[in-house]
Design a protein around this motif. Sequence first.
Motif, PDB file in Angstrom:
ATOM      1  N   ALA A 243     -23.267  48.845 -29.845  1.00  0.00           N
ATOM      2  CA  ALA A 243     -23.938  49.015 -31.135  1.00  0.00           C
ATOM      3  C   ALA A 243     -25.387  48.523 -31.087  1.00  0.00           C
ATOM      4  CB  ALA A 243     -23.167  48.277 -32.228  1.00  0.00           C
ATOM      5  N   ALA A 244     -25.657  47.550 -30.220  1.00  0.00           N
ATOM      6  CA  ALA A 244     -27.014  47.001 -30.102  1.00  0.00           C
ATOM      7  C   ALA A 244     -27.837  47.716 -29.029  1.00  0.00           C
ATOM      8  CB  ALA A 244     -26.930  45.510 -29.786  1.00  0.00           C
ATOM      9  N   GLY A 245     -27.255  48.733 -28.393  1.00  0.00           N
ATOM     10  CA  GLY A 245     -27.977  49.475 -27.364  1.00  0.00           C
ATOM     11  C   GLY A 245     -27.985  48.785 -26.014  1.00  0.00           C
ATOM     12  N   LEU A 246     -27.051  47.880 -25.802  1.00  0.00           N
ATOM     13  CA  LEU A 246     -26.929  47.189 -24.511  1.00  0.00           C
ATOM     14  C   LEU A 246     -25.843  47.844 -23.670  1.00  0.00           C
ATOM     15  CD1 LEU A 246     -27.131  43.509 -25.772  1.00  0.00           C
ATOM     16  CD2 LEU A 246     -28.949  44.854 -24.696  1.00  0.00           C
ATOM     17  N   GLU A 247     -25.850  47.534 -22.391  1.00  0.00           N
ATOM     18  CA  GLU A 247     -24.875  48.092 -21.450  1.00  0.00           C
ATOM     19  C   GLU A 247     -23.538  47.355 -21.604  1.00  0.00           C
ATOM     20  OE1 GLU A 247     -22.677  49.977 -19.032  1.00  0.00           O
ATOM     21  OE2 GLU A 247     -24.703  50.720 -19.426  1.00  0.00           O
ATOM     22  N   PRO A 248     -22.495  48.012 -22.133  1.00  0.00           N
ATOM     23  CA  PRO A 248     -21.213  47.346 -22.352  1.00  0.00           C
ATOM     24  C   PRO A 248     -20.595  46.744 -21.087  1.00  0.00           C
ATOM     25  CG  PRO A 248     -21.275  49.414 -23.547  1.00  0.00           C
ATOM     26  CD  PRO A 248     -22.498  49.379 -22.660  1.00  0.00           C
ATOM     27  N   ASP A 249     -20.749  47.391 -19.933  1.00  0.00           N
ATOM     28  CA  ASP A 249     -20.167  46.845 -18.700  1.00  0.00           C
ATOM     29  C   ASP A 249     -20.808  45.512 -18.325  1.00  0.00           C
ATOM     30  OD1 ASP A 249     -18.453  49.012 -18.497  1.00  0.00           O
ATOM     31  OD2 ASP A 249     -19.689  50.059 -17.010  1.00  0.00           O
ATOM     32  N   LEU A 250     -22.119  45.423 -18.474  1.00  0.00           N
ATOM     33  CA  LEU A 250     -22.808  44.166 -18.179  1.00  0.00           C
ATOM     34  C   LEU A 250     -22.358  43.075 -19.139  1.00  0.00           C
ATOM     35  CD1 LEU A 250     -24.944  42.387 -16.824  1.00  0.00           C
ATOM     36  CD2 LEU A 250     -26.621  43.360 -18.419  1.00  0.00           C
ATOM     37  N   ILE A 251     -22.302  43.399 -20.419  1.00  0.00           N
ATOM     38  CA  ILE A 251     -21.890  42.410 -21.420  1.00  0.00           C
ATOM     39  C   ILE A 251     -20.447  41.986 -21.187  1.00  0.00           C
ATOM     40  CG2 ILE A 251     -21.541  42.014 -23.891  1.00  0.00           C
ATOM     41  CD1 ILE A 251     -24.529  42.058 -22.852  1.00  0.00           C
ATOM     42  N   GLU A 252     -19.592  42.922 -20.793  1.00  0.00           N
ATOM     43  CA  GLU A 252     -18.201  42.548 -20.484  1.00  0.00           C
ATOM     44  C   GLU A 252     -18.158  41.533 -19.350  1.00  0.00           C
ATOM     45  OE1 GLU A 252     -13.924  44.308 -18.935  1.00  0.00           O
ATOM     46  OE2 GLU A 252     -15.391  45.713 -19.772  1.00  0.00           O
ATOM     47  N   THR A 253     -18.945  41.763 -18.307  1.00  0.00           N
ATOM     48  CA  THR A 253     -18.977  40.828 -17.174  1.00  0.00           C
ATOM     49  C   THR A 253     -19.408  39.440 -17.634  1.00  0.00           C
ATOM     50  OG1 THR A 253     -19.437  42.599 -15.601  1.00  0.00           O
ATOM     51  CG2 THR A 253     -20.039  40.373 -14.930  1.00  0.00           C
ATOM     52  N   ILE A 254     -20.460  39.394 -18.419  1.00  0.00           N
ATOM     53  CA  ILE A 254     -20.956  38.110 -18.923  1.00  0.00           C
ATOM     54  C   ILE A 254     -19.901  37.458 -19.814  1.00  0.00           C
ATOM     55  CG2 ILE A 254     -22.675  37.042 -20.455  1.00  0.00           C
ATOM     56  CD1 ILE A 254     -24.637  39.269 -19.423  1.00  0.00           C
ATOM     57  N   TRP A 255     -19.305  38.233 -20.717  1.00  0.00           N
ATOM     58  CA  TRP A 255     -18.342  37.666 -21.659  1.00  0.00           C
ATOM     59  C   TRP A 255     -17.078  37.194 -20.966  1.00  0.00           C
ATOM     60  CZ3 TRP A 255     -22.244  38.041 -24.623  1.00  0.00           C
ATOM     61  CH2 TRP A 255     -22.209  37.454 -25.881  1.00  0.00           C
ATOM     62  N   ARG A 256     -16.643  37.899 -19.936  1.00  0.00           N
ATOM     63  CA  ARG A 256     -15.453  37.417 -19.215  1.00  0.00           C
ATOM     64  C   ARG A 256     -15.735  36.059 -18.575  1.00  0.00           C
ATOM     65  NH1 ARG A 256     -11.074  40.454 -19.428  1.00  0.00           N
ATOM     66  NH2 ARG A 256     -11.312  42.672 -19.874  1.00  0.00           N
ATOM     67  N   GLN A 257     -16.934  35.862 -18.061  1.00  0.00           N
ATOM     68  CA  GLN A 257     -17.284  34.549 -17.513  1.00  0.00           C
ATOM     69  C   GLN A 257     -17.327  33.507 -18.619  1.00  0.00           C
ATOM     70  OE1 GLN A 257     -20.867  34.827 -15.181  1.00  0.00           O
ATOM     71  NE2 GLN A 257     -19.749  35.610 -13.413  1.00  0.00           N
ATOM     72  N   LEU A 258     -17.895  33.863 -19.749  1.00  0.00           N
ATOM     73  CA  LEU A 258     -17.960  32.957 -20.882  1.00  0.00           C
ATOM     74  C   LEU A 258     -16.558  32.569 -21.352  1.00  0.00           C
ATOM     75  CD1 LEU A 258     -19.939  31.645 -22.951  1.00  0.00           C
ATOM     76  CD2 LEU A 258     -19.707  33.730 -24.292  1.00  0.00           C
ATOM     77  N   VAL A 259     -15.676  33.545 -21.455  1.00  0.00           N
ATOM     78  CA  VAL A 259     -14.304  33.285 -21.893  1.00  0.00           C
ATOM     79  C   VAL A 259     -13.559  32.429 -20.869  1.00  0.00           C
ATOM     80  CG1 VAL A 259     -12.076  34.395 -22.348  1.00  0.00           C
ATOM     81  CG2 VAL A 259     -14.155  35.305 -23.394  1.00  0.00           C
ATOM     82  N   GLU A 260     -13.739  32.699 -19.581  1.00  0.00           N
ATOM     83  CA  GLU A 260     -13.081  31.881 -18.559  1.00  0.00           C
ATOM     84  C   GLU A 260     -13.555  30.430 -18.625  1.00  0.00           C
ATOM     85  OE1 GLU A 260     -10.425  32.558 -16.690  1.00  0.00           O
ATOM     86  OE2 GLU A 260     -10.398  34.489 -17.722  1.00  0.00           O
ATOM     87  N   ALA A 261     -14.847  30.242 -18.883  1.00  0.00           N
ATOM     88  CA  ALA A 261     -15.367  28.879 -19.030  1.00  0.00           C
ATOM     89  C   ALA A 261     -14.752  28.206 -20.257  1.00  0.00           C
ATOM     90  CB  ALA A 261     -16.888  28.899 -19.133  1.00  0.00           C
ATOM     91  N   ALA A 262     -14.572  28.957 -21.336  1.00  0.00           N
ATOM     92  CA  ALA A 262     -13.958  28.403 -22.547  1.00  0.00           C
ATOM     93  C   ALA A 262     -12.504  28.032 -22.299  1.00  0.00           C
ATOM     94  CB  ALA A 262     -14.064  29.405 -23.696  1.00  0.00           C
ATOM     95  N   ILE A 263     -11.791  28.869 -21.566  1.00  0.00           N
ATOM     96  CA  ILE A 263     -10.394  28.570 -21.240  1.00  0.00           C
ATOM     97  C   ILE A 263     -10.318  27.307 -20.390  1.00  0.00           C
ATOM     98  CG2 ILE A 263      -8.391  29.383 -19.918  1.00  0.00           C
ATOM     99  CD1 ILE A 263      -9.153  32.238 -20.956  1.00  0.00           C
ATOM    100  N   ALA A 264     -11.202  27.173 -19.421  1.00  0.00           N
ATOM    101  CA  ALA A 264     -11.235  25.962 -18.591  1.00  0.00           C
ATOM    102  C   ALA A 264     -11.544  24.734 -19.448  1.00  0.00           C
ATOM    103  CB  ALA A 264     -12.269  26.116 -17.476  1.00  0.00           C
ATOM    104  N   GLN A 265     -12.459  24.885 -20.405  1.00  0.00           N
ATOM    105  CA  GLN A 265     -12.794  23.792 -21.319  1.00  0.00           C
ATOM    106  C   GLN A 265     -11.556  23.379 -22.121  1.00  0.00           C
ATOM    107  OE1 GLN A 265     -16.039  24.874 -23.912  1.00  0.00           O
ATOM    108  NE2 GLN A 265     -15.586  23.265 -25.392  1.00  0.00           N
ATOM    109  N   GLU A 266     -10.832  24.351 -22.660  1.00  0.00           N
ATOM    110  CA  GLU A 266      -9.618  24.053 -23.414  1.00  0.00           C
ATOM    111  C   GLU A 266      -8.546  23.448 -22.518  1.00  0.00           C
ATOM    112  OE1 GLU A 266      -8.389  27.635 -25.350  1.00  0.00           O
ATOM    113  OE2 GLU A 266      -9.958  27.503 -26.870  1.00  0.00           O
ATOM    114  N   ASP A 267      -8.406  23.969 -21.288  1.00  0.00           N
ATOM    115  CA  ASP A 267      -7.426  23.417 -20.350  1.00  0.00           C
ATOM    116  C   ASP A 267      -7.679  21.940 -20.105  1.00  0.00           C
ATOM    117  OD1 ASP A 267      -5.580  25.432 -19.751  1.00  0.00           O
ATOM    118  OD2 ASP A 267      -6.825  26.272 -18.147  1.00  0.00           O
ATOM    119  N   ARG A 268      -8.956  21.568 -19.902  1.00  0.00           N
ATOM    120  CA  ARG A 268      -9.285  20.157 -19.699  1.00  0.00           C
ATOM    121  C   ARG A 268      -8.884  19.336 -20.918  1.00  0.00           C
ATOM    122  NH1 ARG A 268     -13.775  22.678 -17.508  1.00  0.00           N
ATOM    123  NH2 ARG A 268     -15.009  22.317 -19.396  1.00  0.00           N
ATOM    124  N   GLN A 269      -9.144  19.873 -22.085  1.00  0.00           N
ATOM    125  CA  GLN A 269      -8.802  19.171 -23.323  1.00  0.00           C
ATOM    126  C   GLN A 269      -7.283  19.049 -23.467  1.00  0.00           C
ATOM    127  OE1 GLN A 269     -10.548  21.022 -26.734  1.00  0.00           O
ATOM    128  NE2 GLN A 269     -10.335  19.211 -27.991  1.00  0.00           N
TER     129      GLN A 269
END
Length: 96
Positions: free
Chosen positions: A59-85
């Motif tokens: 919707a913002a005119g960005l490349e969805p595949d690139l954003i998916e790659t970035i977001w999957r890393q972001l989500v994995e980092a969040a899961i690791a953060q929650e796992d530590r907690q």
Amino acid sequence: MTALRAEIDALDRQLIALLARRHALIDRAGRIKAAENLPARIGWRVEQVVANARHNAAAAGLEPDLIETIWRQLVEAAIAQEDRQLKGRQDDRHAD
């Protein structure tokens, strides 16, 4: 070019501030998951977050595949953060 670089640097600071807010929300989610005995990784939610990111990117005119790659890393980092907690909560219970 100097003014453009300054504008990019300012935007980067804003992005970091937003990521810090997201980090704090993940801490809150970790506390809720601990209280409700939920795992850090909830597969359907991971896919929902990634799908939302892809949709918003397109919707913002960005490349969805690139954003998916970035977001999957972001989500994995969040899961690791929650796992530590969650692990910290388990360790606290075993200390009693």
